[in-house]
Enzyme design. Structure first.
Site, short mmCIF file in Angstrom:
data_model
loop_
_atom_site.label_atom_id
_atom_site.label_comp_id
_atom_site.label_asym_id
_atom_site.label_seq_id
_atom_site.Cartn_x
_atom_site.Cartn_y
_atom_site.Cartn_z
N LYS A 154 -8.38 -5.45 -11.80
CA LYS A 154 -7.55 -4.93 -10.95
C LYS A 154 -7.55 -5.91 -9.83
O LYS A 154 -8.53 -6.62 -9.31
CB LYS A 154 -7.08 -3.55 -10.91
CG LYS A 154 -8.30 -2.98 -9.84
CD LYS A 154 -8.73 -1.57 -10.13
CE LYS A 154 -9.56 -0.99 -9.33
NZ LYS A 154 -10.21 0.39 -9.79
N TYR A 194 -8.42 -16.62 22.33
CA TYR A 194 -7.60 -15.58 22.72
C TYR A 194 -8.43 -14.50 23.53
O TYR A 194 -9.53 -13.96 22.98
CB TYR A 194 -6.91 -14.99 21.64
CG TYR A 194 -5.76 -15.79 21.11
CD1 TYR A 194 -4.64 -16.00 21.90
CD2 TYR A 194 -5.59 -16.05 19.81
CE1 TYR A 194 -3.42 -16.68 21.34
CE2 TYR A 194 -4.65 -16.46 19.04
CZ TYR A 194 -3.62 -17.06 19.87
OH TYR A 194 -2.54 -17.84 19.18
C1 LIG Z 1 -11.25 0.50 -9.84
C2 LIG Z 1 -11.95 1.21 -11.07
C3 LIG Z 1 -13.20 1.22 -11.50
C4 LIG Z 1 -14.26 0.17 -10.98
O1 LIG Z 1 -14.75 0.78 -9.89
P1 LIG Z 1 -15.86 0.03 -8.86
O2 LIG Z 1 -16.24 1.14 -8.06
O3 LIG Z 1 -15.44 -1.14 -8.41
O4 LIG Z 1 -17.12 -0.35 -9.82
C5 LIG Z 1 -13.39 1.88 -12.73
N1 LIG Z 1 -12.48 2.87 -13.15
C6 LIG Z 1 -11.49 2.97 -12.66
C7 LIG Z 1 -10.39 4.19 -13.28
C8 LIG Z 1 -11.24 2.29 -11.45
O5 LIG Z 1 -9.88 2.53 -10.86
#
Ligand SMILES: *Cc1c(COP(=O)(O)O)cnc(C)c1O
Length: 347
Positions: free
Chosen positions: A37, A247
């Protein structure tokens, strides 16, 4: 189209990505999928998927249907699931794309039963996080009757800490596995994998640790850095002793000081909290970040890097656990915040 070279780039190490994925599969004692994602946590979901699929990874997860559609066509033999399930507005996408929804509520289960045309789906069970998922008692009460569940998932809320909540979730999930039929069961994210094979079930879903994050001490020394931001030097200048840089004039040259100004800033996700802590390297030499981070520019004390010149590439210090500790940002934010101006390239 003319070819214009980007002045900032993200070097991505495919060997490190595959190394991390294999270590996670072994540590979790189960087949490892991949959470891709947020554009593969900022690295580029399509490229991450393609590298991992070539290595044998079969199960991928994105958050929503826009992300899923952007990954079509899928590599052969790969399954993709949408973690946020199907809202009313998603039904056309869900019936059209070769992608499974992860149903996250009783309402979504009913919607899929009515309009999913008998297609397979995944289901998220809430074992105590109270974010997404069908509650345990709803599932036990028959809420999933009549749908075909491929992967039954739950998600750990506190696996990156030592919390009694994690074991309670494990027990609740093990009990659900015995009560609800599904093709496979999946609980652990990166941190959960570090807790050992009790958490592995049939399939794990690492994200962060694939990309170089170290979720728990158990993974230290096993996870390799994957993403390294690089910025080109726009200009070298000598700042006279007593004058300031940037800045707010927050940094004063203690002596006549060579300064490298480089092409990167907070608009690229290199946020102002790196001031006072950040740095870069060039040919083995360390260059401390000086002054405030601007929108598109950062400056480094180049005293320790003789020979550095306009056009050279600096590699930012971006080892995730160290950078997170120094900046106050999470390892997740350090990756997902990296902006669209980076040219992403794989080695
Ligand atoms: C994002 C997510 C993961 C991966 O989690 P990490 O902590 O990045 O390993 C796994 N399962 C679900 C449902 C997620 O939303």
């Amino acid at each position: 189209m003319i070819d214009i070279a980007s002045p900032l780039r993200l070097r991505l190490d495919s060997a490190a990505l595959l190394h991390n994925w294999r270590w996670l599969a072994k540590a979790g004692g189960a087949e490892a999928g991949a959470a891709i994602k947020a554009d593969g946590y900022g690295l580029g979901a399509r490229e991450v998927m393609s590298h991992l699929a070539d290595a044998g990874c079969r199960f991928f997860f994105v958050a929503n249907w826009v992300e899923a559609a952007a990954l079509m066509p899928l590599p052969a033999g790969v399954s993709l699931s949408v973690l946020h399930g199907v809202g009313d507005a998603d039904m056309i996408a869900a019936r059209t794309l070769p992608v499974r929804p992860v149903l996250i509520s009783v309402e979504q289960v009913a919607r899929w039963r009515a309009a999913g045309e008998g297609r397979a789906c995944d289901v998220m069970i809430d074992t105590g996080m109270n974010r997404l998922g069908v509650r345990v008692e709803e599932a036990r009460g028959g809420a999933l009757n009549g749908i075909m569940v491929e992967t039954l998932l739950s998600h750990l809320a506190s696996a990156d800490e030592d919390s009694p909540q994690t074991e309670r979730q494990l027990e609740a999930f093990a009990a659900i596995r015995d009560a609800i039929p599904a093709r496979r069961y999946s609980l652990a994210n990166s941190a959960g994998i570090c807790l050992g094979s009790d958490y592995g079930f049939d399939l794990t879903r690492p994200g962060l640790a694939l990309y170089g994050g170290v979720p728990r001490a158990e993974a230290e020394g096993h996870i390799r850095q994957v993403a390294s931001p690089e910025a080109r030097v726009l200009q070298m200048r000598v700042v006279p002793a007593g004058e300031t840089v940037g800045y707010g004039a927050t940094w004063t040259a203690p002596r006549d000081c060579p300064v490298a100004v480089a092409n990167m800033g907070y608009a690229d996700g290199y946020l102002r909290c790196h001031a006072g802590a950040g740095g870069a390297r060039w040919q083995g030499h360390a260059l401390p970040l000086i002054g405030r981070v601007s929108m598109d520019l950062i400056a480094f004390d180049a005293s320790g890097a003789p020979g550095l010149a306009e056009g050279d590439w600096l590699t930012l210090d971006y080892d995730l656990p160290t950078t997170a500790a120094r900046s106050g940002l999470s390892q997740y934010e350090l990756l997902t915040g990296l902006g669209s101006r980076f040219e992403r390239y794989w080695t």
